[in-house]
Design a protein around this motif. Structure first.
Motif, mmCIF file in Angstrom:
data_model
loop_
_atom_site.group_PDB
_atom_site.id
_atom_site.type_symbol
_atom_site.label_atom_id
_atom_site.label_comp_id
_atom_site.label_asym_id
_atom_site.label_seq_id
_atom_site.Cartn_x
_atom_site.Cartn_y
_atom_site.Cartn_z
ATOM 1 N N MET A 198 0.846 -1.186 0.000
ATOM 2 C CA MET A 198 0.000 0.000 0.000
ATOM 3 C C MET A 198 0.887 1.243 0.000
ATOM 4 O O MET A 198 1.773 1.383 0.842
ATOM 5 C CB MET A 198 -0.913 -0.011 1.232
ATOM 6 N N VAL A 199 0.667 2.125 -0.969
ATOM 7 C CA VAL A 199 1.367 3.404 -1.048
ATOM 8 C C VAL A 199 0.397 4.487 -0.602
ATOM 9 O O VAL A 199 -0.737 4.549 -1.082
ATOM 10 C CB VAL A 199 1.870 3.684 -2.478
ATOM 11 N N ILE A 200 0.842 5.326 0.325
ATOM 12 C CA ILE A 200 -0.018 6.364 0.900
ATOM 13 C C ILE A 200 0.566 7.731 0.575
ATOM 14 O O ILE A 200 1.775 7.943 0.736
ATOM 15 C CB ILE A 200 -0.126 6.209 2.433
ATOM 16 N N ALA A 201 -0.275 8.651 0.108
ATOM 17 C CA ALA A 201 0.171 10.015 -0.193
ATOM 18 C C ALA A 201 -0.789 11.001 0.454
ATOM 19 O O ALA A 201 -2.008 10.874 0.310
ATOM 20 C CB ALA A 201 0.230 10.245 -1.700
ATOM 21 N N ASN A 202 -0.235 11.993 1.148
ATOM 22 C CA ASN A 202 -1.085 12.915 1.896
ATOM 23 C C ASN A 202 -0.675 14.365 1.696
ATOM 24 O O ASN A 202 0.493 14.724 1.837
ATOM 25 C CB ASN A 202 -1.033 12.581 3.390
ATOM 26 N N VAL A 203 -1.674 15.189 1.370
ATOM 27 C CA VAL A 203 -1.528 16.643 1.309
ATOM 28 C C VAL A 203 -2.627 17.222 2.194
ATOM 29 O O VAL A 203 -3.809 17.115 1.867
ATOM 30 C CB VAL A 203 -1.687 17.175 -0.134
ATOM 31 N N GLY A 204 -2.266 17.806 3.330
ATOM 32 C CA GLY A 204 -3.276 18.421 4.186
ATOM 33 C C GLY A 204 -3.478 17.698 5.496
ATOM 34 O O GLY A 204 -2.589 17.009 5.997
ATOM 35 N N ASP A 205 -4.690 17.830 6.061
ATOM 36 C CA ASP A 205 -4.942 17.315 7.403
ATOM 37 C C ASP A 205 -6.002 16.228 7.461
ATOM 38 O O ASP A 205 -6.557 15.957 8.531
ATOM 39 C CB ASP A 205 -5.317 18.456 8.352
ATOM 40 N N SER A 206 -6.300 15.581 6.335
ATOM 41 C CA SER A 206 -7.072 14.343 6.412
ATOM 42 C C SER A 206 -6.128 13.258 6.927
ATOM 43 O O SER A 206 -4.919 13.454 6.981
ATOM 44 C CB SER A 206 -7.648 13.979 5.041
#
Length: 373
Positions: A203-211
């Motif tokens: 699983m690759v996870i990418a995050n921008v922000g506060d979710s």
């Protein structure tokens, strides 16, 4: 994407002649020229293959953009999605689940997006619609070039690097596309973007922000435990605040919101952005707010049961531990996201009296047909 060209040995001979007050170079570096032609040819091939596949993406995959359920074909995955409008007006949350992502078997993309500002609902939908195909295109180009140059054996060891590179490039392209848009004003509006790509047991996870993404996994005593997979990119995080301050932005709490750190322009009490990374929000992009995602990887084990992707409307009132307990205790997995969102709405009214309930959205992606006994 351009790859470096390395040459060894003597590939040609150069002769320097002087005449007419200027220096000219005669002879030709045949090896360098050919390598450049090869690089150009490979890039063109990658683009054509990627674009050809992109036109068939939604024909070969299944896409869910509303609340509901999507089952992965030939695998035990099941995605439950639910969103509920808060009390602030239009629901600015949106999501997408894409089974068969990138024309790849056993691959699913899940993304959740939380808009803010006057036109945040338009920005979040624009990012939702643009980011996945942009990511696919860049990943296919990267894979094509890497396989032609490095071979299939080395390719399997660099999958995460290719995904990370593709995510960063896609995010930059989508943010620039929003900036140039004449139909959408994203100067004072923006959106978060949290997504995962699950292929097999990776699983690759990418995050921008506060979710936030939280994993539900079985502990040694058989109970369900929560593992937070992402960072909430708030302006008061030391690394985030340092970048913003270095860019002349300001970070502080307003008097009527103690504990809520926001980003402010250097000379105005605006915009008061409650996150340090976002798409759009161009009024503060020169002051330290960025759209670059943090990209990580997680190997899924037999103990890992599901992952929750949810907007801050959920996490503001529900802890990680509460969330995984709620999802794990839901008899019908198809209703897990709805139950979590409903729980969050009730928690808002109980814990945040006097505050308008925020939009609440969640995706619950289950990994197995049924939990192991």
């Amino acid at each position: 994407m351009s790859l470096p060209v390395h040459t060894t040995g003597v590939v040609g001979r150069a002769e320097t002649k002087r005449g007419g007050g200027e220096e000219t170079l005669s002879g030709c570096f045949f090896g360098v020229a050919r390598m450049r032609q090869l690089s150009s040819l490979l890039q063109g091939l990658a683009r054509s293959m990627a674009l050809g596949k992109e036109r068939k993406e939604e024909e070969q995959g299944t896409v869910l953009r509303t609340s509901g359920t999507l089952r992965g074909e030939g695998s035990g995955t099941l995605a439950a999605v639910w969103s509920r409008r808060g009390e602030k007006g239009t629901n600015q949350d949106c999501s997408v689940v894409w089974e068969g992502f990138g024309c790849q078997e056993d691959t699913i993309f899940c993304g959740i997006f939380d808009g803010h500002g006057q036109w945040g609902h338009y920005v979040s939908k624009a990012v939702r619609d643009s980011l996945p195909p942009s990511l696919v295109r860049r990943w296919q180009e990267a894979v094509t070039l890497a396989s032609l140059i490095n071979g299939e054996k080395k390719l399997c060891h660099s999958q995460f690097d290719l995904w990370k590179q593709s995510y960063l490039a896609a995010a930059a392209a989508v943010d620039e596309e929003l900036r140039r848009s004449r139909r959408l004003d994203a100067v004072n509006s923006g959106s978060t973007a949290l997504s995962i790509i699950k292929k097999g047991d990776t699983m690759v996870i990418a995050n921008v922000g506060d979710s936030r993404a939280v994993l539900g996994t079985t502990s040694d005593d058989g109970s369900i435990a929560a593992v937070q997979l992402t960072v909430d990119f708030k302006p008061n995080l030391p690394q985030e605040k340092a970048r913003i301050v270095q860019c002349k932005g300001r970070v502080y709490c307003d008097e009527d919101e103690p504990g809520v750190h926001r980003v402010w322009l250097p000379d105005r009490e605006a915009p008061g952005l409650a996150m340090s990374r976002a798409f759009g929000d161009y009024c503060v992009k020169d002051y330290g707010v960025i759209s670059a995602p943090e990209v990580t990887q997680r190997r899924i084990t037999a103990r890992d049961q599901f992952v929750i992707l949810a907007t801050d409307g959920v996490w503001d009132v529900v802890s990680n531990e509460e969330a995984v307990q709620i999802v794990a205790a839901t008899p019908e997995r198809e209703k897990a996201a709805k139950r979590l969102v409903q729980w969050a709405v009730r928690a808002w009214r109980r814990k945040r009296r006097g505050y308008a309930v925020d939009d609440c959205s969640a995706i619950c992606l289950f990994f197995h047909h049924s939990p192991p006994s």
